[in-house]
Design an enzyme around this catalytic site. Structure first.
Site, PDB file in Angstrom:
ATOM      1  N   LEU A 167       0.818  -1.212   0.000  1.00 59.61           N
ATOM      2  CA  LEU A 167       0.000   0.000   0.000  1.00 59.61           C
ATOM      3  C   LEU A 167       0.851   1.261   0.000  1.00 59.61           C
ATOM      4  CD1 LEU A 167      -2.799  -1.028   2.509  1.00 59.61           C
ATOM      5  CD2 LEU A 167      -3.174  -0.333   0.145  1.00 59.61           C
ATOM      6  N   THR A 180      -3.195  -7.350  -0.133  1.00 60.28           N
ATOM      7  CA  THR A 180      -1.868  -7.164   0.443  1.00 60.28           C
ATOM      8  C   THR A 180      -1.401  -8.475   1.041  1.00 60.28           C
ATOM      9  OG1 THR A 180      -2.708  -6.575   2.627  1.00 60.28           O
ATOM     10  CG2 THR A 180      -2.433  -4.768   1.027  1.00 60.28           C
ATOM     11  N   ASN A 233       2.116   5.123   7.019  1.00 59.85           N
ATOM     12  CA  ASN A 233       1.633   3.820   6.560  1.00 59.85           C
ATOM     13  C   ASN A 233       2.409   2.660   7.157  1.00 59.85           C
ATOM     14  OD1 ASN A 233       0.369   1.898   4.435  1.00 59.85           O
ATOM     15  ND2 ASN A 233       2.583   1.710   4.074  1.00 59.85           N
ATOM     16  N   TYR A 246      -2.736  -4.873  17.355  1.00 62.86           N
ATOM     17  CA  TYR A 246      -3.005  -4.131  16.119  1.00 62.86           C
ATOM     18  C   TYR A 246      -4.304  -3.337  16.221  1.00 62.86           C
ATOM     19  CZ  TYR A 246      -3.730  -3.497  11.053  1.00 62.86           C
ATOM     20  OH  TYR A 246      -3.947  -2.971   9.803  1.00 62.86           O
ATOM     21  N   LYS A 302      -4.662   0.748  16.052  1.00 60.75           N
ATOM     22  CA  LYS A 302      -5.451   1.406  15.014  1.00 60.75           C
ATOM     23  C   LYS A 302      -6.618   2.202  15.601  1.00 60.75           C
ATOM     24  CE  LYS A 302      -3.140   0.154  11.384  1.00 60.75           C
ATOM     25  NZ  LYS A 302      -2.309   1.162  10.667  1.00 60.75           N
ATOM     26  N   ASP A 304      11.412   3.231   4.248  1.00 63.82           N
ATOM     27  CA  ASP A 304      11.234   1.809   4.514  1.00 63.82           C
ATOM     28  C   ASP A 304      12.414   1.334   5.356  1.00 63.82           C
ATOM     29  OD1 ASP A 304       9.166  -0.281   3.060  1.00 63.82           O
ATOM     30  OD2 ASP A 304      10.970  -1.274   3.813  1.00 63.82           O
TER      31      ASP A 304
END
Length: 306
Positions: A17, A189, A89, A155, A159, A36
């Site tokens: 993404l 993904t 991201n 997670y 979020k 990255d």
């Protein structure tokens, strides 16, 4: 969308993404800092953007610390003179059920997703406020953060926290002309490949370029990373100046606005509530229709046939 003259940072943009976001922003005219932990992936992303006529530089580093966040902003300013858009991201997964989740599993995910979003946005906002020309904050949420998901305590918590930060930042940054929004993506993904109903389609898309079927694109709102990138480009643009504090879902052919938590049922008792009174009233008043939780399982014809 015309993003010429704008500069964006996209964390975790060496692949998946994040790469789609970086490529879309660059195609719209923005200069992009690719980030990255994998130096090779970051370099390849920069080369691909340049080959397509865009401008990009790489900044390798693990998101989470203030030092990495400040380095990303500094890279944007040193390379392109300013910063207009921060897209957070970067993420990791350490899925375990609650009783098997270690402190390390929990901390690793929260550090990258929640703390990493906080540190990167804080550093970006400091620069944007200094420039005095507004800006755009686009962060990555998830259906797991909106509804919870089995095996994802860490997670989902991160979020959900990101969504709450967006609502807070929308108030705090309004005077400076900086918007803050969360993208809630559903796309092919590495993570969604772990869902049995989606796995064959993700593999077919990536290995053979087979288009996703309509019952996924429409019925499940499940699409490609490029589908999601369109929303990121919009939120980075001047056209979205009036949009802030929102959690916006996108996937396949589906665009959606997620609701914010709010009271859906109330009851009152003179003098307050005793435990016995709550027990009596709950099933016939406030708790008569309880809220659902968890991400619904795919219900497409394709999923049903497999």
């Amino acid at each position: 969308m015309d993003l010429n003259g704008k500069v964006a940072v996209v964390t975790g943009s060496g692949r998946g993404l994040g790469l789609a976001y970086a490529e879309a922003l660059a195609a719209a005219g923005a200069a992009v800092v690719v980030n990255d932990v994998d130096a090779g992936a970051a370099a390849a992303a920069v080369e691909g953007i340049a080959a397509a006529g865009g401008r990009a530089v790489a900044e390798v580093g693990a998101v989470g610390s203030a030092e990495t966040a400040e380095a990303l902003v500094a890279r944007a300013v040193d390379a392109f003179g300013r910063l207009d858009v921060m897209v957070t991201n970067a993420g990791v997964l350490r899925d375990r059920v609650l009783w098997k989740m270690s402190d390390e599993d929990f901390d690793a995910v929260v550090r990258v997703h929640l703390r990493g979003t906080f540190t990167c946005v804080r550093a970006a906002v400091a620069r944007m406020r200094e420039q005095g020309e507004g800006g755009r904050i686009v962060v990555a949420g998830s259906p797991a953060g909106q509804r919870g998901n089995f095996g994802q305590t860490n997670y989902a918590a991160a979020k959900a926290g990101i969504a709450a930060m967006v609502r807070t930042w929308a108030m705090e940054l309004a005077k400076a002309g900086i918007t803050a929004n969360a993208v809630i993506p559903v796309a092919a993904t590495a993570m969604t490949r772990t869902i049995p109903a989606f796995a064959p389609h993700v593999d077919a898309l990536e290995q053979h370029g087979t288009p996703l079927p309509d019952d996924l694109r429409k019925g499940e709102g499940f699409g490609t990373p490029e589908d999601v990138a369109s929303l990121v480009t919009y939120l980075a643009s001047d056209a979205s100046a009036a949009v802030t504090g929102q959690c916006i879902g996108i996937g396949g052919d589906k665009l959606a606005l997620w609701s914010h938590p709010q009271e859906v049922s109330v009851a009152y008792a003179d003098g307050g509530w005793s435990a016995d009174a709550i027990a009596e009233a709950w099933p016939v008043s406030v708790g008569r229709v309880p809220e659902t939780y968890g991400i619904p399982a795919p219900r497409t014809r394709t999923a049903a046939a497999r």
